[in-house]
Design a protein around this motif. Structure first.
Motif, PDB file in Angstrom:
ATOM      1  N   CYS A 144     -11.560   3.339 -77.259  1.00 32.42           N
ATOM      2  CA  CYS A 144     -12.773   3.823 -77.935  1.00 32.42           C
ATOM      3  C   CYS A 144     -12.786   5.342 -78.046  1.00 32.42           C
ATOM      4  O   CYS A 144     -13.187   5.893 -79.079  1.00 32.42           O
ATOM      5  N   VAL A 147     -10.355   6.384 -80.813  1.00 33.55           N
ATOM      6  CA  VAL A 147     -10.958   6.152 -82.132  1.00 33.55           C
ATOM      7  C   VAL A 147     -12.037   7.188 -82.409  1.00 33.55           C
ATOM      8  O   VAL A 147     -12.182   7.691 -83.535  1.00 33.55           O
ATOM      9  N   PHE A 148     -12.790   7.546 -81.386  1.00 35.34           N
ATOM     10  CA  PHE A 148     -13.854   8.549 -81.523  1.00 35.34           C
ATOM     11  C   PHE A 148     -13.285   9.894 -81.995  1.00 35.34           C
ATOM     12  O   PHE A 148     -13.818  10.526 -82.913  1.00 35.34           O
ATOM     13  N   TRP A 149     -12.191  10.316 -81.368  1.00 30.39           N
ATOM     14  CA  TRP A 149     -11.616  11.618 -81.738  1.00 30.39           C
ATOM     15  C   TRP A 149     -10.884  11.556 -83.084  1.00 30.39           C
ATOM     16  O   TRP A 149     -10.833  12.566 -83.798  1.00 30.39           O
ATOM     17  N   ALA A 150     -10.336  10.383 -83.427  1.00 25.23           N
ATOM     18  CA  ALA A 150      -9.541  10.289 -84.656  1.00 25.23           C
ATOM     19  C   ALA A 150     -10.382  10.002 -85.895  1.00 25.23           C
ATOM     20  O   ALA A 150      -9.969  10.306 -87.022  1.00 25.23           O
ATOM     21  N   SER A 151     -11.558   9.404 -85.704  1.00 29.43           N
ATOM     22  CA  SER A 151     -12.357   8.973 -86.850  1.00 29.43           C
ATOM     23  C   SER A 151     -13.161  10.131 -87.439  1.00 29.43           C
ATOM     24  O   SER A 151     -13.650  11.006 -86.721  1.00 29.43           O
ATOM     25  N   GLY A 152     -13.309  10.065 -88.752  1.00 35.47           N
ATOM     26  CA  GLY A 152     -14.134  11.070 -89.428  1.00 35.47           C
ATOM     27  C   GLY A 152     -15.501  10.533 -89.797  1.00 35.47           C
ATOM     28  O   GLY A 152     -16.356  11.263 -90.305  1.00 35.47           O
ATOM     29  N   SER A 153     -15.737   9.261 -89.551  1.00 33.31           N
ATOM     30  CA  SER A 153     -17.013   8.633 -89.884  1.00 33.31           C
ATOM     31  C   SER A 153     -18.016   8.848 -88.750  1.00 33.31           C
ATOM     32  O   SER A 153     -17.713   8.609 -87.571  1.00 33.31           O
ATOM     33  N   ASN A 155     -20.818   7.176 -88.207  1.00 30.78           N
ATOM     34  CA  ASN A 155     -21.235   5.894 -87.631  1.00 30.78           C
ATOM     35  C   ASN A 155     -20.199   5.338 -86.653  1.00 30.78           C
ATOM     36  O   ASN A 155     -20.545   4.808 -85.595  1.00 30.78           O
ATOM     37  N   VAL A 156     -18.935   5.468 -87.054  1.00 31.41           N
ATOM     38  CA  VAL A 156     -17.861   4.984 -86.166  1.00 31.41           C
ATOM     39  C   VAL A 156     -17.825   5.794 -84.879  1.00 31.41           C
ATOM     40  O   VAL A 156     -17.661   5.256 -83.778  1.00 31.41           O
ATOM     41  N   ARG A 157     -18.022   7.120 -85.004  1.00 35.54           N
ATOM     42  CA  ARG A 157     -18.012   7.988 -83.817  1.00 35.54           C
ATOM     43  C   ARG A 157     -19.170   7.646 -82.873  1.00 35.54           C
ATOM     44  O   ARG A 157     -19.008   7.616 -81.654  1.00 35.54           O
ATOM     45  N   THR A 160     -18.279   4.156 -81.225  1.00 40.14           N
ATOM     46  CA  THR A 160     -17.211   4.233 -80.220  1.00 40.14           C
ATOM     47  C   THR A 160     -17.640   5.050 -79.000  1.00 40.14           C
ATOM     48  O   THR A 160     -17.258   4.739 -77.872  1.00 40.14           O
TER      49      THR A 160
END
Length: 251
Positions: A144, A147-153, A155-157, A160
């Motif tokens: 998680c 994904v938090f550091w890699a995502s640009g969204s 909502n996803v951040r 996660t």
């Protein structure tokens, strides 16, 4: 000729040793229990305990002693089975059943409700299960965070990050429960009275004042075992005193 006789003797000994395996002893013990030969079952199960304690054998010993109306040893072996598998409901049920046949009805001191809930949570799963939960939740938490550091969204951040926080709490709680169960299994400070009756003394001496009497099957907590023949113990209602070491067996 002598050499051949020696070989035959050694072969016979090896065959007997091979035949007397724990699995075969367990089968014989189960058979003895099934035909209501409980004394033989106790002897065979006791042989198995010399090679190490397992929940199954301790539980069966508790059942066999219960059938023999030896409530003290029945409680002792059910307690040992529960120590190995605190989440086993069948062991707990039979332990409570055996306790109903003990003479002393000790009312435990009131415990803070959060401690009660924590003990129930700790015994919810086995040590192995808590360890697996701790490892899985830790790995998922790392996923998680990645994904938090890699995502640009946004909502996803948010999702996660929240998931990672929850998984962190699960990891911490699982580790606490696992360590608690491990310490419980490795600590031997509880015992069961195995003599018909023992008088609890105010001092570690036969000349001490009589405080109260405990009967077989009662559970005590060891407070001081430094003396050779006496132990200071406490019971669930808070009473404290001294009893001879020969009057109990450790769980």
């Amino acid at each position: 000729m002598k050499r051949n006789i020696l070989i035959l003797i050694l072969s016979a000994v090896s065959l007997v040793s091979f035949a007397d395996t724990p699995a075969e002893t367990k089968t014989l013990a189960d058979s003895a229990y099934a035909r209501a030969d409980y004394e033989t079952a106790v002897k065979l199960y006791s042989q198995l305990t010399e090679q190490g304690l397992t929940t199954d054998v301790c539980y069966n010993l508790g059942c066999a002693y219960y059938r023999l109306d030896d409530i003290a040893h029945s409680v002792l072996w059910f307690e040992r089975a529960l120590k190995l598998s605190p989440s086993d409901k069948e062991v707990l049920f039979n332990l409570e059943l055996a306790r109903t046949k003990t003479i002393d009805k000790i009312i435990p001191q009131h415990e803070f409700i959060l401690f009660t809930y924590f003990h129930q949570l700790t015994n919810w799963f086995s040590l192995r299960t808590w360890t697996v939960i701790a490892l899985l939740s830790f790995v998922l938490m790392l996923v998680c965070l990645l994904v938090f550091w890699a995502s640009g969204s946004v909502n996803v951040r948010k999702l996660t990050f929240s998931s990672a926080a929850i998984l962190l709490l699960v990891t911490i709680m699982s580790n606490i429960c696992a360590f608690q169960q491990r310490d419980f299994k490795q600590t031997h400070t509880s015992a069961i009275i195995t003599q018909p009756a023992v008088t609890v003394k105010s001092t570690p001496s036969d000349s001490g004042n009589d405080l109260f009497v405990l009967h077989e099957g009662s559970k005590v907590e060891i407070r001081d075992s430094s003396l050779k023949e006496w132990c200071e113990v406490s019971i669930a209602d808070g009473k404290v005193g001294w009893i001879p070491k020969k009057s109990f067996d450790l769980i």
